[in-house]
Scaffold this active site. Structure first.
Site, PDB file in Angstrom:
ATOM      1  N   LYS A 125      27.194 -68.118  10.293  1.00 38.11           N
ATOM      2  CA  LYS A 125      28.072 -68.051   9.122  1.00 38.11           C
ATOM      3  C   LYS A 125      27.581 -66.882   8.277  1.00 38.11           C
ATOM      4  O   LYS A 125      26.549 -66.960   7.619  1.00 38.11           O
ATOM      5  CB  LYS A 125      28.037 -69.350   8.321  1.00 38.11           C
ATOM      6  CG  LYS A 125      29.011 -69.334   7.145  1.00 38.11           C
ATOM      7  CD  LYS A 125      29.131 -70.714   6.518  1.00 38.11           C
ATOM      8  CE  LYS A 125      30.235 -70.805   5.485  1.00 38.11           C
ATOM      9  NZ  LYS A 125      30.125 -69.847   4.403  1.00 38.11           N
ATOM     10  N   CYS A 142      -5.880 -48.669 -17.078  1.00 39.26           N
ATOM     11  CA  CYS A 142      -5.897 -49.334 -15.773  1.00 39.26           C
ATOM     12  C   CYS A 142      -6.502 -50.732 -15.941  1.00 39.26           C
ATOM     13  O   CYS A 142      -7.575 -50.877 -16.520  1.00 39.26           O
ATOM     14  CB  CYS A 142      -6.729 -48.511 -14.796  1.00 39.26           C
ATOM     15  SG  CYS A 142      -7.128 -49.394 -13.278  1.00 39.26           S
ATOM     16  N   ASP A 189      27.199 -64.099   5.490  1.00 39.33           N
ATOM     17  CA  ASP A 189      27.340 -64.078   4.040  1.00 39.33           C
ATOM     18  C   ASP A 189      27.929 -62.739   3.625  1.00 39.33           C
ATOM     19  O   ASP A 189      27.212 -61.788   3.338  1.00 39.33           O
ATOM     20  CB  ASP A 189      25.949 -64.274   3.432  1.00 39.33           C
ATOM     21  CG  ASP A 189      26.025 -65.049   2.145  1.00 39.33           C
ATOM     22  OD1 ASP A 189      27.142 -65.385   1.727  1.00 39.33           O
ATOM     23  OD2 ASP A 189      24.960 -65.310   1.566  1.00 39.33           O
ATOM     24  N   CYS A 223     -12.831 -46.621  -9.749  1.00 33.46           N
ATOM     25  CA  CYS A 223     -11.991 -47.780 -10.063  1.00 33.46           C
ATOM     26  C   CYS A 223     -12.232 -48.909  -9.047  1.00 33.46           C
ATOM     27  O   CYS A 223     -11.905 -48.769  -7.872  1.00 33.46           O
ATOM     28  CB  CYS A 223     -10.523 -47.347 -10.049  1.00 33.46           C
ATOM     29  SG  CYS A 223      -9.379 -48.697 -10.309  1.00 33.46           S
ATOM     30  N   GLU A 261      28.721 -70.259  15.768  1.00 39.10           N
ATOM     31  CA  GLU A 261      28.603 -68.850  15.363  1.00 39.10           C
ATOM     32  C   GLU A 261      27.839 -68.767  14.053  1.00 39.10           C
ATOM     33  O   GLU A 261      27.921 -69.688  13.250  1.00 39.10           O
ATOM     34  CB  GLU A 261      29.984 -68.230  15.066  1.00 39.10           C
ATOM     35  CG  GLU A 261      31.055 -68.536  16.043  1.00 39.10           C
ATOM     36  CD  GLU A 261      32.454 -68.223  15.474  1.00 39.10           C
ATOM     37  OE1 GLU A 261      32.594 -67.416  14.534  1.00 39.10           O
ATOM     38  OE2 GLU A 261      33.406 -68.801  16.000  1.00 39.10           O
ATOM     39  N   LYS A 275      24.964 -75.749   6.715  1.00 38.37           N
ATOM     40  CA  LYS A 275      24.320 -74.801   5.794  1.00 38.37           C
ATOM     41  C   LYS A 275      22.804 -74.811   5.908  1.00 38.37           C
ATOM     42  O   LYS A 275      22.187 -75.872   5.995  1.00 38.37           O
ATOM     43  CB  LYS A 275      24.701 -75.164   4.355  1.00 38.37           C
ATOM     44  CG  LYS A 275      26.201 -75.076   4.097  1.00 38.37           C
ATOM     45  CD  LYS A 275      26.602 -73.679   3.735  1.00 38.37           C
ATOM     46  CE  LYS A 275      27.156 -73.708   2.329  1.00 38.37           C
ATOM     47  NZ  LYS A 275      27.405 -72.435   1.765  1.00 38.37           N
ATOM     48  N   CYS A 295      -3.410 -45.199 -11.782  1.00 39.70           N
ATOM     49  CA  CYS A 295      -4.694 -45.124 -12.458  1.00 39.70           C
ATOM     50  C   CYS A 295      -5.210 -43.703 -12.249  1.00 39.70           C
ATOM     51  O   CYS A 295      -5.154 -43.173 -11.137  1.00 39.70           O
ATOM     52  CB  CYS A 295      -5.634 -46.143 -11.816  1.00 39.70           C
ATOM     53  SG  CYS A 295      -7.356 -45.875 -12.226  1.00 39.70           S
ATOM     54  N   CYS A 324     -10.185 -50.591 -14.246  1.00 42.44           N
ATOM     55  CA  CYS A 324     -11.303 -49.769 -14.717  1.00 42.44           C
ATOM     56  C   CYS A 324     -11.082 -49.210 -16.120  1.00 42.44           C
ATOM     57  O   CYS A 324     -11.967 -48.558 -16.669  1.00 42.44           O
ATOM     58  CB  CYS A 324     -11.569 -48.622 -13.737  1.00 42.44           C
ATOM     59  SG  CYS A 324     -10.273 -47.372 -13.720  1.00 42.44           S
ATOM     60  N   TYR A 380      36.028 -62.962  13.460  1.00 39.25           N
ATOM     61  CA  TYR A 380      35.732 -64.321  13.926  1.00 39.25           C
ATOM     62  C   TYR A 380      36.932 -65.225  14.157  1.00 39.25           C
ATOM     63  O   TYR A 380      36.765 -66.331  14.618  1.00 39.25           O
ATOM     64  CB  TYR A 380      34.712 -65.024  13.033  1.00 39.25           C
ATOM     65  CG  TYR A 380      35.052 -65.069  11.545  1.00 39.25           C
ATOM     66  CD1 TYR A 380      36.222 -65.669  11.083  1.00 39.25           C
ATOM     67  CD2 TYR A 380      34.173 -64.536  10.620  1.00 39.25           C
ATOM     68  CE1 TYR A 380      36.517 -65.714   9.732  1.00 39.25           C
ATOM     69  CE2 TYR A 380      34.456 -64.581   9.255  1.00 39.25           C
ATOM     70  CZ  TYR A 380      35.637 -65.163   8.826  1.00 39.25           C
ATOM     71  OH  TYR A 380      35.924 -65.211   7.494  1.00 39.25           O
TER      72      TYR A 380
END
Ligand code: IVH
Length: 687
Positions: free
Chosen positions: A120, A418, A122, A443, A118, A324, A436, A421, A235
């Site tokens: 695992k 910016c 978290d 630009c 199954e 793991k 910008c 430019c 589970y």
């Protein structure tokens, strides 16, 4: 009789409504197969709440209206676990797993052993106690022996039934008392949305889904928990009183499911190490698509009597092990922060990281979203940070490890102008994004990003025109806008770095091919802010030609499905710029063309007669848009899978509908398949 006394009709109606509400909560949260629309559910729920309010004598603790209703606690009550909640030994290599299986075999002697595999998950481990089918206690793991009663919070979680239902004829009756254990977690899609909303509101985002789940369950006010997107997979069996004597772990879980508990469809029973390793590889390959975070696979001896014989040592059972996977979190150092200018002028800070291996890939950059995010994290250049990859999204900086800040750490400031430019940087209203102030024509960064978007796969799809080449074309002044691409000559191209005569010819041919496009692609290619591929298709289908779209006012735009005020405004602002209108004309003059969209009679639509079902999380399209586009192609979009279903589109987190489709042998497709199909038909609809 008092004025408040309910009539017999009302008493019966309340009972009926409770049953219906509980049933639809189960369909929605546990089976992922809603049978009614949200509004219809709300109507049932509201009717029930109103009746209960009018007649307090009808109120009960197990009514679905009572999920949120407990007054805030001042502290959690301590509870002792009937049996300790154990942790798991872990294996990180195949050899360790093999040794564990060998030890199980040695201890058990000859008998055959099968194992369950199954995910695992978290999240946060909890124990639920049901007495006579009613949820009476929910406890955290605590130190394994003693946890805290978080019942009020757990009651707010839609996936957790307040009352267990007997599964029907032939199935096992719910025992007098039973303890169910499992993991409460936050699905990734909900985590992402929650954090995006929190950031937009200036609230603190969750560090990761597990912390988010733990923090949500630790709330003394269950109303806060109720606002968090928690769910649960059950589970294991913590204990049972009554007649039920399950024999195997997989029988435990399949029986749980018949009572309305949510169990993971990814469970498999395997007979040996090879099959177990195949499961691990398969799950790891699907890890990003599961829709929730896992850190490995739990392998358990399937036979409960064998589990008993194996027993446990120092809080860890001998009959189970966690294999793991690579961690999705790691620490790294921020070496610098750059500011990138996107095609719409948005300026985004990006952290340059010391290369770090996390979740199976080497990460060197992390997005920082905006300056507010930097302020929230209190990030400095030189800081050690926790980075995380969730699903297949771009890595993020979760937290700064302040205790390790070097003396020469440098604060991060927005550049004066910016970075591309030099124009002034603007912040509009309360938007967190800074931009910008120059237009795309001035630009270079915006121009380059706009061109990269224009030639990208879902736009005009020009083969062989990569990012580096676009940078060169812009830097050398050969291309100022998308229309200029179509005036490039062989001579100009061969003069570029790393460009041979053959490549130049290929590129010219690819540009020529790309001229024959479709209206949805063309609209998408323009790079209008807020107009993604799906919106572009809706606009194309709605307006039918580019002139109508250019001239549409906000009301006309908002009449398009998928277009709200923000998108509408962005479109009108785009076409209010004379240079954009000029570009549209220039592109058409350069030979960019598409077939007309004609209205096809319903009977001839490509998906007429087909029934589609959407399940799991869709990422590129909202469900509403996916449904609308399928419907526009003649398909019927249904809420549940049956033998009449033609195709099931399954996204991450798909559960019972997917299983049902598989068992019925129905065509199952991914969201990517759906997108491919939609774009193919968006092309074809135009005859
Ligand atoms: S079985 C002794 N199954 O992993 C049995 N645990 O390190 C232990 N977990 O505290 C529980 N997914 O929170 C089991 N499918 C799964 C699990 C799982 C996640 C967590 C659980 C436990 C921890 C053990």
């Amino acid at each position: 009789m008092s004025q408040d006394a309910p009539s017999q009709v009302e008493i019966e109606r309340v009972a009926e409504l409770r049953e219906q509400v509980a049933y639809h909560l189960h369909c929605y949260h546990v089976l992922d197969a809603p049978e009614i629309a949200d509004a219809e559910f709300d109507a049932l729920f509201d009717e029930l709440a109103a009746l209960e309010q009018a007649h307090p004598t009808l109120q009960t603790d197990t009514s679905p209206t009572q999920r949120v209703g407990a007054p805030p606690l001042s502290q959690f009550e301590k509870v002792r676990h009937s049996r300790p909640m154990l942790s798991l030994d872990k294996a990180t290599t195949r050899e360790e797993l093999e040794l564990w299986m060998q030890r199980c075999r040695n201890r058990l002697g000859d008998g055959e052993i099968t194992f369950t595999c199954e995910p695992k998950i978290d999240g946060v481990a909890v124990a639920l106690i049901y007495e006579h089918g009613e949820l009476t206690l929910a406890a955290t793991r605590g130190d394994g022996n003693e946890g805290e009663n978080i019942l009020a919070n757990v009651r707010t979680i839609g996936a957790i039934p307040l009352t267990l239902q007997n599964g029907g004829p032939g199935s096992v009756a719910v025992p007098a008392k039973i303890e169910v254990r499992g993991e409460i977690y936050i699905p990734l899609a909900h985590f992402t949305t929650f954090n995006a909303q929190a950031l937009a509101k200036g609230d603190k985002p969750m560090v990761n889904p597990r912390n988010g789940a733990a923090g949500s369950l630790r709330q003394l006010d269950s109303k806060v928990t109720a606002s968090r997107p928690l769910t649960m997979y059950c589970y294991s069996l913590g204990g049972t009183q009554g007649e039920w004597q399950p024999v195997t772990q997989d029988e435990v879980l399949s029986t749980f499911a018949t009572w309305g508990l949510r169990t993971n469809p990814a469970l498999e029973v395997v007979g040996d190490l090879d099959a177990c390793l195949r499961y691990i590889d398969k799950l790891e390959a699907r890890r990003d698509a599961l829709g929730y975070e896992i850190d490995g696979v739990v392998i358990k001896v399937n036979d409960l009597a064998q589990q008993e014989r194996l027993g446990s040592v120092t809080r860890k059972p001998r009959w189970a092990i966690a294999y793991k996977f690579a961690a999705q979190e790691a620490t790294s150092v921020v070496e610098d922060v750059d500011f990138q200018v996107g095609r719409t002028g948005a300026i985004t800070p990006v952290a340059r990281l010391q290369p770090t291996f996390v979740g199976g890939v080497t990460v060197t950059n992390a997005t920082l979203h905006n300056m507010d995010e930097i302020a929230r994290l209190d990030l400095h250049v030189g800081d050690r940070v926790m980075i995380r990859r969730a699903g297949d999204v771009i890595p993020q900086i979760a937290t700064v490890i302040l205790s390790q800040r070097p003396a020469d750490a440098r604060a991060i400031e927005l550049p004066q102008g910016c970075p591309s430019c030099g124009s002034a940087i603007l912040r509009q209203g309360d938007e967190v994004v800074v931009r910008c102030s120059a237009t795309r024509d001035y630009c270079p960064a915006q121009r380059k990003e706009g061109l990269k978007h224009f030639v990208s796969r879902l736009a005009l799809d020009v083969d062989g025109l990569g990012d580096k080449l676009i940078d060169q074309l812009v830097d050398q002044g050969l291309v100022a806008n998308a229309a200029d691409l179509f005036t490039l000559t062989h001579e100009q191209l061969v003069a570029l770095e790393r460009m041979g005569a053959k490549s130049a010819d290929n590129l010219l041919a690819a540009l020529d091919t790309a001229k024959r496009t479709t209206l949805p692609r063309f609209i998408y290619a323009l790079g209008i802010r807020e107009v993604g591929e799906a919106t572009a298709a809706s606009l194309a289908i709605h307006f039918g030609d580019i002139e109508a779209l250019c001239n549409a006012d906000i009301d006309a735009l908002e009449a398009v499905p998928d277009v709200g005020p923000i998108v509408g405004q962005s479109i009108t602002e785009f076409f209010a710029q004379p240079e954009q209108l000029k570009l549209v004309t220039a592109l058409q003059q350069a030979g960019v063309q598409w077939p007309n969209i004609s209205v096809v009679p319903a009977a001839e639509l490509p998906l007429t007669g087909q029934t589609w079902v959407l399940t799991g999380t869709l990422e590129a399209l909202s469900r509403t848009v996916a449904k609308q586009r399928l419907t526009a192609l003649g398909a019927k979009v249904a809420g549940s899978v049956s033998a009449k279903t033609t195709v099931v589109v399954a996204g991450p987190g798909a559960g019972s509908k997917l299983e049902k489709a598989q068992s019925l042998g129905i065509d199952v497709r991914s969201e990517a398949d759906l997108m491919a199909l939609l774009s193919q038909y968006a092309d074809r609809e135009e005859t």
